[in-house]
Design a protein around this motif. Structure first.
Motif, PDB file in Angstrom:
ATOM      1  N   LEU A  28      43.777  34.157  40.041  1.00 55.35           N
ATOM      2  CA  LEU A  28      44.551  35.386  40.263  1.00 55.35           C
ATOM      3  C   LEU A  28      45.814  35.020  41.025  1.00 55.35           C
ATOM      4  CD1 LEU A  28      41.496  37.512  41.466  1.00 55.35           C
ATOM      5  CD2 LEU A  28      42.469  37.505  39.184  1.00 55.35           C
ATOM      6  N   ASP A  29      46.855  34.526  40.309  1.00 54.88           N
ATOM      7  CA  ASP A  29      48.046  34.017  41.000  1.00 54.88           C
ATOM      8  C   ASP A  29      48.734  35.056  41.878  1.00 54.88           C
ATOM      9  OD1 ASP A  29      47.710  33.468  38.248  1.00 54.88           O
ATOM     10  OD2 ASP A  29      49.829  33.395  37.901  1.00 54.88           O
ATOM     11  N   TRP A  30      48.589  36.327  41.578  1.00 51.22           N
ATOM     12  CA  TRP A  30      49.224  37.350  42.402  1.00 51.22           C
ATOM     13  C   TRP A  30      48.681  37.357  43.822  1.00 51.22           C
ATOM     14  CZ3 TRP A  30      45.495  40.618  44.045  1.00 51.22           C
ATOM     15  CH2 TRP A  30      44.380  40.823  43.229  1.00 51.22           C
ATOM     16  N   MET A  31      47.482  36.805  44.026  1.00 51.51           N
ATOM     17  CA  MET A  31      46.897  36.767  45.374  1.00 51.51           C
ATOM     18  C   MET A  31      47.702  35.885  46.318  1.00 51.51           C
ATOM     19  SD  MET A  31      42.761  36.778  44.932  1.00 51.51           S
ATOM     20  CE  MET A  31      42.474  36.562  46.682  1.00 51.51           C
ATOM     21  N   ARG A  32      48.504  34.975  45.777  1.00 56.01           N
ATOM     22  CA  ARG A  32      49.301  34.075  46.617  1.00 56.01           C
ATOM     23  C   ARG A  32      50.334  34.836  47.442  1.00 56.01           C
ATOM     24  NH1 ARG A  32      49.725  30.004  41.750  1.00 56.01           N
ATOM     25  NH2 ARG A  32      47.696  29.024  42.020  1.00 56.01           N
ATOM     26  N   ASP A  33      50.698  36.039  46.990  1.00 63.64           N
ATOM     27  CA  ASP A  33      51.662  36.842  47.739  1.00 63.64           C
ATOM     28  C   ASP A  33      51.047  37.502  48.965  1.00 63.64           C
ATOM     29  OD1 ASP A  33      53.804  36.315  45.967  1.00 63.64           O
ATOM     30  OD2 ASP A  33      53.065  37.860  44.597  1.00 63.64           O
ATOM     31  N   LEU A  34      49.730  37.519  49.045  1.00 61.70           N
ATOM     32  CA  LEU A  34      49.037  38.118  50.187  1.00 61.70           C
ATOM     33  C   LEU A  34      48.951  37.115  51.332  1.00 61.70           C
ATOM     34  CD1 LEU A  34      46.043  39.738  48.257  1.00 61.70           C
ATOM     35  CD2 LEU A  34      48.068  40.924  49.146  1.00 61.70           C
ATOM     36  N   SER A  35      48.841  37.623  52.536  1.00 54.43           N
ATOM     37  CA  SER A  35      48.633  36.744  53.698  1.00 54.43           C
ATOM     38  C   SER A  35      47.238  36.117  53.571  1.00 54.43           C
ATOM     39  CB  SER A  35      48.710  37.558  54.989  1.00 54.43           C
ATOM     40  OG  SER A  35      47.600  38.437  55.079  1.00 54.43           O
ATOM     41  N   PRO A  36      47.011  35.014  54.272  1.00 53.64           N
ATOM     42  CA  PRO A  36      45.673  34.403  54.218  1.00 53.64           C
ATOM     43  C   PRO A  36      44.558  35.391  54.593  1.00 53.64           C
ATOM     44  CG  PRO A  36      47.211  32.868  55.198  1.00 53.64           C
ATOM     45  CD  PRO A  36      47.949  34.183  55.031  1.00 53.64           C
ATOM     46  N   ALA A  37      44.800  36.223  55.600  1.00 51.83           N
ATOM     47  CA  ALA A  37      43.780  37.199  56.001  1.00 51.83           C
ATOM     48  C   ALA A  37      43.542  38.213  54.889  1.00 51.83           C
ATOM     49  CB  ALA A  37      44.199  37.911  57.281  1.00 51.83           C
ATOM     50  N   ASP A  38      44.619  38.675  54.250  1.00 53.44           N
ATOM     51  CA  ASP A  38      44.463  39.627  53.145  1.00 53.44           C
ATOM     52  C   ASP A  38      43.829  38.974  51.924  1.00 53.44           C
ATOM     53  OD1 ASP A  38      45.321  41.868  54.467  1.00 53.44           O
ATOM     54  OD2 ASP A  38      47.383  41.769  53.714  1.00 53.44           O
ATOM     55  N   GLN A  39      44.092  37.696  51.714  1.00 51.63           N
ATOM     56  CA  GLN A  39      43.429  36.989  50.610  1.00 51.63           C
ATOM     57  C   GLN A  39      41.917  36.992  50.816  1.00 51.63           C
ATOM     58  OE1 GLN A  39      45.028  33.053  49.976  1.00 51.63           O
ATOM     59  NE2 GLN A  39      47.093  33.837  49.590  1.00 51.63           N
ATOM     60  N   GLU A  40      41.495  36.781  52.054  1.00 50.39           N
ATOM     61  CA  GLU A  40      40.056  36.805  52.357  1.00 50.39           C
ATOM     62  C   GLU A  40      39.474  38.200  52.143  1.00 50.39           C
ATOM     63  OE1 GLU A  40      38.932  35.088  56.098  1.00 50.39           O
ATOM     64  OE2 GLU A  40      40.410  33.490  55.884  1.00 50.39           O
ATOM     65  N   ARG A  41      40.194  39.234  52.629  1.00 49.46           N
ATOM     66  CA  ARG A  41      39.727  40.618  52.440  1.00 49.46           C
ATOM     67  C   ARG A  41      39.652  40.962  50.965  1.00 49.46           C
ATOM     68  NH1 ARG A  41      43.888  42.168  56.121  1.00 49.46           N
ATOM     69  NH2 ARG A  41      43.126  41.609  58.153  1.00 49.46           N
ATOM     70  N   CYS A  42      40.676  40.558  50.227  1.00 49.63           N
ATOM     71  CA  CYS A  42      40.717  40.834  48.790  1.00 49.63           C
ATOM     72  C   CYS A  42      39.531  40.174  48.085  1.00 49.63           C
ATOM     73  CB  CYS A  42      42.037  40.334  48.208  1.00 49.63           C
ATOM     74  SG  CYS A  42      42.168  40.491  46.416  1.00 49.63           S
ATOM     75  N   ALA A  43      39.301  38.907  48.380  1.00 51.89           N
ATOM     76  CA  ALA A  43      38.183  38.187  47.757  1.00 51.89           C
ATOM     77  C   ALA A  43      36.855  38.860  48.088  1.00 51.89           C
ATOM     78  CB  ALA A  43      38.175  36.732  48.222  1.00 51.89           C
ATOM     79  N   ARG A  44      36.700  39.284  49.346  1.00 51.43           N
ATOM     80  CA  ARG A  44      35.469  39.967  49.755  1.00 51.43           C
ATOM     81  C   ARG A  44      35.311  41.295  49.004  1.00 51.43           C
ATOM     82  NH1 ARG A  44      36.159  42.320  54.714  1.00 51.43           N
ATOM     83  NH2 ARG A  44      37.215  40.422  55.275  1.00 51.43           N
ATOM     84  N   ASP A  45      36.408  42.071  48.939  1.00 52.12           N
ATOM     85  CA  ASP A  45      36.352  43.358  48.239  1.00 52.12           C
ATOM     86  C   ASP A  45      36.040  43.180  46.757  1.00 52.12           C
ATOM     87  OD1 ASP A  45      36.981  44.591  50.618  1.00 52.12           O
ATOM     88  OD2 ASP A  45      39.027  45.144  50.040  1.00 52.12           O
ATOM     89  N   LEU A  46      36.657  42.169  46.141  1.00 51.04           N
ATOM     90  CA  LEU A  46      36.391  41.918  44.720  1.00 51.04           C
ATOM     91  C   LEU A  46      34.947  41.480  44.498  1.00 51.04           C
ATOM     92  CD1 LEU A  46      39.705  40.128  43.688  1.00 51.04           C
ATOM     93  CD2 LEU A  46      38.979  42.431  43.038  1.00 51.04           C
ATOM     94  N   ALA A  47      34.432  40.631  45.397  1.00 47.28           N
ATOM     95  CA  ALA A  47      33.043  40.178  45.275  1.00 47.28           C
ATOM     96  C   ALA A  47      32.079  41.348  45.417  1.00 47.28           C
ATOM     97  CB  ALA A  47      32.744  39.103  46.319  1.00 47.28           C
ATOM     98  N   GLU A  48      32.368  42.240  46.375  1.00 45.96           N
ATOM     99  CA  GLU A  48      31.497  43.401  46.578  1.00 45.96           C
ATOM    100  C   GLU A  48      31.552  44.359  45.390  1.00 45.96           C
ATOM    101  OE1 GLU A  48      32.667  45.167  50.275  1.00 45.96           O
ATOM    102  OE2 GLU A  48      31.886  43.503  51.464  1.00 45.96           O
ATOM    103  N   ALA A  49      32.696  44.431  44.717  1.00 49.80           N
ATOM    104  CA  ALA A  49      32.855  45.365  43.600  1.00 49.80           C
ATOM    105  C   ALA A  49      32.390  44.777  42.265  1.00 49.80           C
ATOM    106  CB  ALA A  49      34.314  45.793  43.477  1.00 49.80           C
ATOM    107  N   THR A  50      32.136  43.482  42.231  1.00 47.09           N
ATOM    108  CA  THR A  50      31.702  42.841  40.993  1.00 47.09           C
ATOM    109  C   THR A  50      30.394  43.464  40.511  1.00 47.09           C
ATOM    110  OG1 THR A  50      32.773  40.774  41.584  1.00 47.09           O
ATOM    111  CG2 THR A  50      31.028  40.644  39.939  1.00 47.09           C
ATOM    112  N   GLY A  51      30.357  43.776  39.243  1.00 49.77           N
ATOM    113  CA  GLY A  51      29.164  44.376  38.654  1.00 49.77           C
ATOM    114  C   GLY A  51      29.090  45.878  38.826  1.00 49.77           C
ATOM    115  N   THR A  52      30.135  46.483  39.390  1.00 52.80           N
ATOM    116  CA  THR A  52      30.154  47.935  39.560  1.00 52.80           C
ATOM    117  C   THR A  52      31.305  48.506  38.744  1.00 52.80           C
ATOM    118  OG1 THR A  52      31.692  48.031  41.428  1.00 52.80           O
ATOM    119  CG2 THR A  52      29.372  47.643  41.950  1.00 52.80           C
ATOM    120  N   ASP A  53      31.340  49.818  38.657  1.00 57.19           N
ATOM    121  CA  ASP A  53      32.436  50.457  37.930  1.00 57.19           C
ATOM    122  C   ASP A  53      33.708  50.518  38.767  1.00 57.19           C
ATOM    123  OD1 ASP A  53      31.416  52.261  39.745  1.00 57.19           O
ATOM    124  OD2 ASP A  53      31.595  53.993  38.419  1.00 57.19           O
TER     125      ASP A  53
END
Length: 67
Positions: free
Chosen positions: A5-30
């Motif tokens: 997800l190259d667009w994630m590079r525009d996020l700060s390192p802390a936001d990259q971690e939050r984003c990855a966590r949010d995406l992992a939590e949402a995986t398999g859901t609508d």
């Protein structure tokens, strides 16, 4: 994850971690598409400069007419 997800590079390192966590939590859901789109839009706003400069606040209140 930023390799996929190259667009994630525009996020700060802390936001990259939050984003990855949010995406992992949402995986398999609508919610996955909604969460991914929200973070992608956030990254686009950051890439355009949102958050780099403090907004200028007016010294005085300006009265405006109701539209």
């Amino acid at each position: 994850m930023t390799e996929d997800l190259d667009w994630m590079r525009d996020l700060s390192p802390a936001d990259q971690e939050r984003c990855a966590r949010d995406l992992a939590e949402a995986t398999g859901t609508d919610r996955l598409d909604t969460v991914a789109r929200a973070w992608q839009e956030t990254a686009a706003a950051v890439a355009e400069g949102l958050g780099r400069v403090e907004p200028k606040w007016l010294d005085q209140h300006a009265a405006v007419e109701r539209p």
